[in-house]
Structures are given as structure tokens and as C-alpha cells.
Design a protein around this motif. Structure first.
Motif, PDB file in Angstrom:
ATOM      1  N   TRP A 108       0.818  -1.217   0.000  1.00  0.00           N
ATOM      2  CA  TRP A 108       0.000   0.000   0.000  1.00  0.00           C
ATOM      3  C   TRP A 108       0.842   1.253   0.000  1.00  0.00           C
ATOM      4  N   VAL A 115      -7.811  -0.552  -2.714  1.00  0.00           N
ATOM      5  CA  VAL A 115      -8.550  -0.852  -1.483  1.00  0.00           C
ATOM      6  C   VAL A 115      -9.414  -2.100  -1.655  1.00  0.00           C
ATOM      7  N   VAL A 156      -6.669   3.869   2.089  1.00  0.00           N
ATOM      8  CA  VAL A 156      -5.680   2.954   1.520  1.00  0.00           C
ATOM      9  C   VAL A 156      -4.806   2.393   2.639  1.00  0.00           C
ATOM     10  N   ALA A 208      -6.880  -0.133   4.651  1.00  0.00           N
ATOM     11  CA  ALA A 208      -7.051  -1.360   3.878  1.00  0.00           C
ATOM     12  C   ALA A 208      -5.737  -2.127   3.808  1.00  0.00           C
TER      13      ALA A 208
END
Lengths: 187, 573
Positions: free
Chosen positions: B61, B153, B515, B518
Motif C-alpha cells: 500500500w 482498497v 488505503v 485497507a
């Protein structure tokens, strides 16, 4: 990090070519095959361009069907609404003044018959249309100024009414410029 | 009037019906399944090769965010430079000048962050080079940025434990080539057939039937308007946006523009359902969004169709509704529908002037932006909704005494901190901005260059409505919406810079937050569902999410709404 910077710059250049050269050029190419070649549909009278179908014009003379008030005086070099709030005293006074002026110019009309759109400014300031009701209530005045019978003028307005989309969706309207061009040709 | 209502209902139903198959298609694009546009694959590979990108390499991420922020910064620099020198560049037939640094800052940020707040007017403020080469470019890429962030996500929500969340560039480029460009071409052709101009020629001078000489602005409009809506950008080619007859010629184009702006935000919810194979979850999300949207829409249509009571009082015929600031070819009903659609999703295009809507309609428009996730902007709408889901999961978990879990992942302190910060950021930006500007306006402060005159010159309306104008501007900036109460004189350094800063924070933090959450959740151990798991795809949970949204929006914003639109409403009677 460094790789992301260089990749970002290169990808940006690629997408500039795709989105800002290829795509608009393609749309421009298609536009060439439309009736106006993408330059906007114009209206001609005796071979002379008098305006664009979609762009409203200022009609203030009594011998023409008048359009809606405009915050930019129908000058399509710009565009704009009044942006006055619904409770603004200055705005309410201007609507009242528009109603009073209309009643003086059209003594045959009852106050309760004046459609709201005829005394309120459009969003663009270039609204080319009025409602069929707004055209009808101007008929007695124009009949008197031009010496044409009211029935004939009512029929002319009826001819120019564009109904809802597919007869189902949205309001009916009358294009003021086209109506006035026909009016000039009516004896 | 009934044909106007039928028009609204038909538009809404047609959009939902089209969004479902489109959602399925988008899910296929992101999971790499076969689609009918696979013939574009060689072109995409070529783009990646030229850019030196390995689009098959999955990133975590943090690296995905780094890629996103880096390329956004490159676009910002590019846009700033062009805007400040546009006067000397080609494709400027009307000889419009270059922008001042503060206006260029505001405009570059505004289009970069998918907001499209415009402190300039298209006819006089930008060249065709800028319209196509900068603004339209940013409309494509900012929309694709939001969708790519959402794809990361959604990828993280799969039932597994991983830190590999796909490749930002891959999602980003495919959003443009497989979704935005093809749809833009289709929509542009419909527009061309309805008389929308597509020309590089400048203003035309004509003598009207009555004998006045006026000028008519034109331009490459038909290429610009499709992506303006498909990308939920909303920045108009002309000053009055889609109220302009060249930007929205008739009722059919009005319907198409409405569908174009709401199609993808709706489709992305269905895409989430298809991609994760959790249709019930998608239905729950879609239902909550739709109920919220319809509540605001129906109220607003009723208010606008009824008309302005203070004009009714003058004794004229009000059956066409509140027509100040609206166009005859659209009418009051669909203009009201548009005003709510454009504010719940983050488009911000208008077909009527929001400043002249009834006070409570204005409130509903602001509520749409304050909530900012009833469908919401391209990608970011669901990201905002995701934050509310996380909060709702946590609260319900506490209420029933279970460990808060969402899709098999435990929600713990770190995620909650991020979620709460993001949820509070939006009211913080809006209310601080409004408080600051209200202070200046109330004291009629003069601050030289910063204000270009005195603060009292900002507002075209006094009293409650003047307050609403300022509240609307910051709400629109923070929600990255871009519509405005356009009576506000916002082209001065104070508004350009403060709204610019609000736009940046209101864009990137609500992308970084979800983000990050997630990404952190994806790395956690996957706990299979059991009888003790809190069900997150039920109507009960949907009600819970709706409650969380309502409480946050109502508690945070009610006082300011009471001072503006609500007070104005009661002053009418």
C-alpha cells in the motif's frame, strides 16, 4: 522513489498524447461530418447569418416576442446568472419591477397569467427559449403593434412549440429567435 | 409538469440499469479477465514500455500511494507552468491572458484533485490549449487516480493475508483506456449530433435580428464535456457550466450528462460486489447510498417545483416553479435532480445556478457534499463510505460485545484512529474556513493584495444567504465538488489560496487514510466467518451505517446550517 519520478514524467507525456491529441483530434474529425462542421448551428435570413439556434438573443422591442431577463444582456462573449438569493430584497424588487413593466406593455394580460420564467433570469443569461404560455400572453400586444390577427399569431406560436422529448420527458418550449424570424415573414 | 417528473424518474432508472452491467465489466477489467476491449492490450503494453513501468509487479500500500502522489505532483507542476504562460501559447484565438500565480495555484489544484472549483470564467480566463491540454487532461487522470486508489482498497478486501495489493499504474492506465476513453467517445458523438460545437475558431461576431452586435464564444466543447461528467470532474468549458446552451443544448443532452456523471460512481459499487463476490455487501452499500440520495432529491424537487413563496406572493403564475437561474429547456424538476446528483457525487457541474435555489434546496446540496459518499466521487465516494463502515463496525462491535471485524479482519486501535481522523477532517476544514472568512466579512476587513479590496465586496447577497455562500464554498472545496454559490467573488488571493489548501487536504488525506487502513487490514490474519461474526451485509448493519453518517453530518454541521439556509428559510414566511 527516483524510478517513480521518471516513470511518472514519461507516463504523463504518453497520456498527454493519447488524451489531449489523439482523442480530441478524433472527435474533431467526427464533428466535420455534422451539418455545422462543429462550428455551431447558425440561423440565416436572406443569406445573412442572424444568430445561433442555441444562443438566445435580446428581444426588447414590442413588435417581437420578448425572451427572459438576462444577467449578461444576452452577450454570448460571456455567460452568467443573476446569482441572487431567493430572499435578496434587491432581487425581489427587480422581479416586481419586471412584472410591473410587463403589465404596462401588455395591458390585456392579467397579473395571475404571467409565467414566472418570463420575469426571472435564466442560469446562462443566454436562454434561447420561453414556455408556450409565455409566448401566448404576448400575442395581443404583438397583434396590435403589427396589425396581424391574434388567431394567426396564436397559430404561429403553436407551430413553433417543441413538445417534450419523445412526447414523454421534460417541458415544452418555444425558440424565441426562430419564432421571431417567422413573425417577420408573417403578413 | 408531469412530463418533467417522468423525465427525472426515467433518467434515474436508466442510470441504475446501465450501471449494473458496467459494474460487472469494471470488475473484469480489474481482475484481468477477458473483456471485449482486450484488443487495446498491445497499446497499453506499449505505454508501459515507453514509461519504463512493469505493470505486473504488485506493490504494497505504501508504494502504491507513493506512485500515486508522485505522478500527481508532476501534473501539478505541469499545470501551474502552462496556466501561468497560456497567454503566449498557441490555440488562443480570443487572446485570453495568462493567470496570476494565486489563480493558477487554485485552478491547478482544483482540477488536479478532481474538484474543478473555478475562480475564472471559461470564456475569458483560459485558452483552448489550456482547456484541452491541461484541464481536460487533468479531468481524465484525476478521475483515473480515484478509481485506481479504490481498486487498491478493493483488492485489499479479498479473503486472504497479503501485502501485495496490485499495481497502481496498471489500474490507473486501464481506467483511462478501458473505461473513460471509450465512454467519452460514445458520449461525444451523441453531443455532436445534438449541436454541441467542436471547433478551434474563436468568438464569432454577429448582428442579431433586432440589430444588436454581440459576440458568441465557441470552442472544442464536445471533446471536453463527456469526460467532465464521466470523470465526475464538473469543471465547465464556459462560465455557467452546463447551463450554457452550447454545453448542454437540449433535454436529451441533459439526460445524457446526468447519466454520464452518475453511471460510474454507481457502477463502482456493483464492481466491488462482483470483484469480491460479495453481492449482498454491494446491495447494502448501494441501498444506503440510494436512500440518502432519494431523501435529498425528493425534498429538493418539491421545493423547486413549488417555487419561491416570496414571488408567489406577487400574484403571478408559478406553475413552472422556481425559475430564477434555471433554463426553460430543462425546467425546475430535472434542475433540482441535477443539483442534488452533482453534489452527492463530486461532480459539481451545474445546469442551474445553485445560488438562486430555495434556501432548503441549498441546504440539501450542501448536505450532499457534507456527507460526500451517497455514491460519491469517482472512487473516492466508496473510500469515504469505507471510513463510515469501519466506524459503524467498531460501534456495533462495542454494542453487541463482539470483536469488531470487517470481511474477516479485526479492526483495532490503529485503524480506528485513522478512520476517526479522516471522518473529522471534513467538518474541520469546512468549519474553520467558514469561520475565518465570516470573521473577515463581518468585520469588513481590508487586507490590501490579499483581499483585492474589502471583505464586504465578496458577497452578492447579505444576511443569512451571504453566510451560506461562504459555507458552500468551503464545503464544495473540501468535498472536492467544485460547484459554487457563484455570487461569491472568489478570484482574489484569500479565496484562491485558502480554498486551494482545503482542496489539497480534502483530496489526499481521504485517499491516504482508507488505503492505509485497507493495507494494514490486508496484512492481518484472515479469520473465517463464524456464527459469532457480525454480519456486515444485512439491512440492520446498513441502518447502522446510515445512522453513523447521519450523526456525524448532523452533529458537525447542524449549527452552521441553522445560521445559513435554515434561518433564511424561516425568514421567507
Amino acid at each position: 522513489m527516483k524510478t517513480h519520478v521518471f516513470s511518472a514524467i514519461r507516463l504523463t507525456v504518453v497520456l498527454l498524447v493519447v488524451c489531449c491529441i489523439v482523442y480530441p483530434a478524433f472527435i474533431w474529425g467526427i464533428a466535420y461530418f455534422t451539418p455545422s462542421h462543429g462550428k455551431g448551428d447558425t440561423v440565416e435570413v436572406n443569406g445573412k447569418t442572424v444568430g445561433y439556434t442555441l444562443i438566445g438573443q435580446s428581444f426588447t422591442q414590442d413588435k417581437y416576442f420578448n425572451g427572459r431577463p438576462s444577467a449578461v444582456g444576452y452577450n454570448a462573449a460571456g455567460s452568467g446568472g443573476s446569482n441572487k438569493g431567493p430572499t435578496n430584497p434587491e432581487y425581489l424588487a427587480s422581479v416586481q419591477a419586471a412584472i410591473d413593466t410587463f403589465l404596462i406593455k401588455n395591458p390585456a394580460v392579467k397579473r395571475a397569467d404571467i409565467p414566472a420564467e418570463l420575469v426571472t433570469a435564466s442560469g446562462s443569461g443566454l436562454d434561447p427559449d420561453i414556455s408556450p404560455e409565455a409566448a401566448d400572453i404576448q400575442v395581443p400586444r404583438i397583434a396590435k403593434v403589427r396589425g396581424i390577427s391574434e388567431d394567426k399569431l396564436k397559430a404561429l406560436v403553436a407551430q413553433h412549440i417543441q413538445g417534450p422529448l419523445f412526447g414523454l420527458f421534460g417541458p415544452s418550449k418555444v425558440n424565441v429567435l426562430q419564432l421571431n424570424i417567422s413573425l417577420d415573414h408573417t403578413k | 409538469m408531469h412530463t418533467e417528473i417522468i423525465g427525472v424518474v426515467a433518467t434515474f432508472i436508466a442510470t441504475v440499469l446501465l450501471a449494473i452491467p458496467l459494474g460487472k465489466y469494471i470488475a473484469k477489467v480489474f481482475s484481468g479477465e477477458r473483456t471485449m476491449l482486450d484488443f487495446l492490450a498491445p497499446a497499453e503494453r506499449f505505454f508501459f514500455r515507453v514509461s519504463g513501468i512493469d505493470a505486473t509487479r504488485e506493490m504494497d500500500w505504501k508504494e502504491n500511494l507513493l506512485a500515486l502522489l508522485t505522478i500527481n505532483f508532476v501534473w501539478f507542476l505541469y499545470a501551474m507552468v502552462i496556466l501561468m504562460v497560456q497567454g503566449s501559447l498557441p490555440l488562443n484565438p480570443d487572446h485570453n491572458p495568462s493567470m496570476s500565480p494565486d489563480l493558477a495555484f487554485n485552478t491547478a489544484i482544483s482540477f488536479l484533485v478532481n474538484c474543478n472549483l473555478q475562480d475564472y470564467s471559461g470564456e475569458t480566463g483560459v485558452s483552448y490549449f489550456t482547456q484541452i491540454g491541461v484541464l481536460m487532461f487533468l479531468q481524465f487522470v484525476s478521475a483515473a487516480t480515484g478509481v485506481a486508489a479504490l481498486a487498491v482498497v478493493i483488492n485489499a478486501m479479498k479473503e486472504r493475508t497479503t501485502d501485495k495489493l496490485g499495481n497502481f499504474y496498471n489500474y490507473f492506465v486501464k481506467t483511462i483506456t478501458r473505461i473513460l476513453l471509450p465512454l467519452s467517445v460514445i458520449v461525444a458523438v451523441i453531443f455532436l449530433l445534438n449541436g454541441m460545437p467542436m471547433t478551434w475558431e474563436g468568438k464569432d461576431t454577429i448582428t442579431t435580428l433586432q440589430g444588436d452586435t454581440v459576440q458568441v464564444s465557441r470552442g472544442p466543447v464536445a471533446a471536453f464535456v463527456p469526460i467532465k461528467h464521466l470523470g465526475t470532474n464538473g469543471g465547465g468549458f464556459f462560465g455557467v457550466n452546463s447551463a450554457h446552451p452550447f454545453e448542454n443544448p437540449n433535454y436529451l443532452t441533459c439526460i445524457i450528462e446526468l447519466m454520464a456523471q452518475s453511471l460510474l460512481p454507481m457502477a463502482l459499487v456493483f464492481a466491488l460486489g462482483y470483484y469480491l463476490k460479495r453481492r449482498k455487501l454491494a446491495v447494502m452499500i448501494f441501498s444506503v447510498m440510494t436512500i440518502g440520495f432519494l431523501l435529498l432529491t425528493i425534498a429538493t424537487i418539491m421545493l423547486e417545483v413549488k417555487g419561491n413563496p416570496m414571488i408567489t406572493h406577487m400574484g403571478i403564475d408559478m406553475h413552472s416553479g422556481a425559475m430564477e437561474g434555471k433554463e426553460v429547456r430543462f425546467g425546475a424538476a430535472i434542475s433540482a435532480y441535477w443539483s442534488i446528483l452533482t453534489t452527492v457525487i463530486s461532480t459539481g457541474s451545474v445546469n442551474a445556478m445553485h445560488d438562486s435555489f430555495m434556501p432548503l434546496s441549498g441546504m440539501n446540496q450542501m448536505l450532499g457534499m457534507m456527507v460526500n459518499c451517497f455514491y460519491g466521487g469517482k472512487g473516492v465516494g466508496i473510500l469515504n463510505f469505507y471510513i463510515f463502515i469501519i466506524i459503524a463496525v467498531f460501534i456495533s462491535g462495542l454494542m453487541v460485545g463482539r470483536t469488531p471485524e470487517f470481511l474477516g479482519k479485526k479492526i483495532e486501535a490503529r485503524e480506528m484512529k485513522i478512520a476517526i481522523l479522516i471522518a473529522l477532517l471534513h467538518p474541520f476544514l469546512i468549519l474553520v474556513g467558514t469561520a475565518l472568512s465570516s470573521y473577515f466579512a463581518a468585520h469588513d476587513t481590508a487586507m490590501g493584495w490579499w483581499f483585492r479590496g474589502k471583505a464586504s465586496g465578496w458577497l452578492s447577497n447579505g444576511g443569512y444567504h451571504g453566510f451560506s455562500q461562504m459555507l458552500y464554498q468551503y464545503t464544495s472545496s473540501s468535498a472536492n465538488n467544485g460547484s459554487g454559490f457563484e455570487g461569491l467573488s472568489d478570484n482574489n488571493p484569500f479565496w484562491n489560496i485558502t480554498a486551494g489548501i482545503v482542496m489539497i487536504l480534502g483530496r489526499y488525506l481521504p485517499i491516504i487514510g482508507p488505503v492505509a487502513i485497507a493495507g494494514i487490514l490486508a496484512k492481518k490474519k484472515y479469520i473465517p466467518e463464524s456464527a459469532g461474526t457480525l454480519q456486515t451485509d444485512t439491512a440492520t448493519f446498513g441502518l447502522m451505517v446510515f445512522g453513523v453518517i447521519f450523526i456525524i453530518a448532523a452533529l458537525a454541521f447542524f449549527p452552521s446550517l441553522a445560521l445559513g439556509p435554515i434561518a433564511e428559510h424561516f425568514s421567507m414566511y
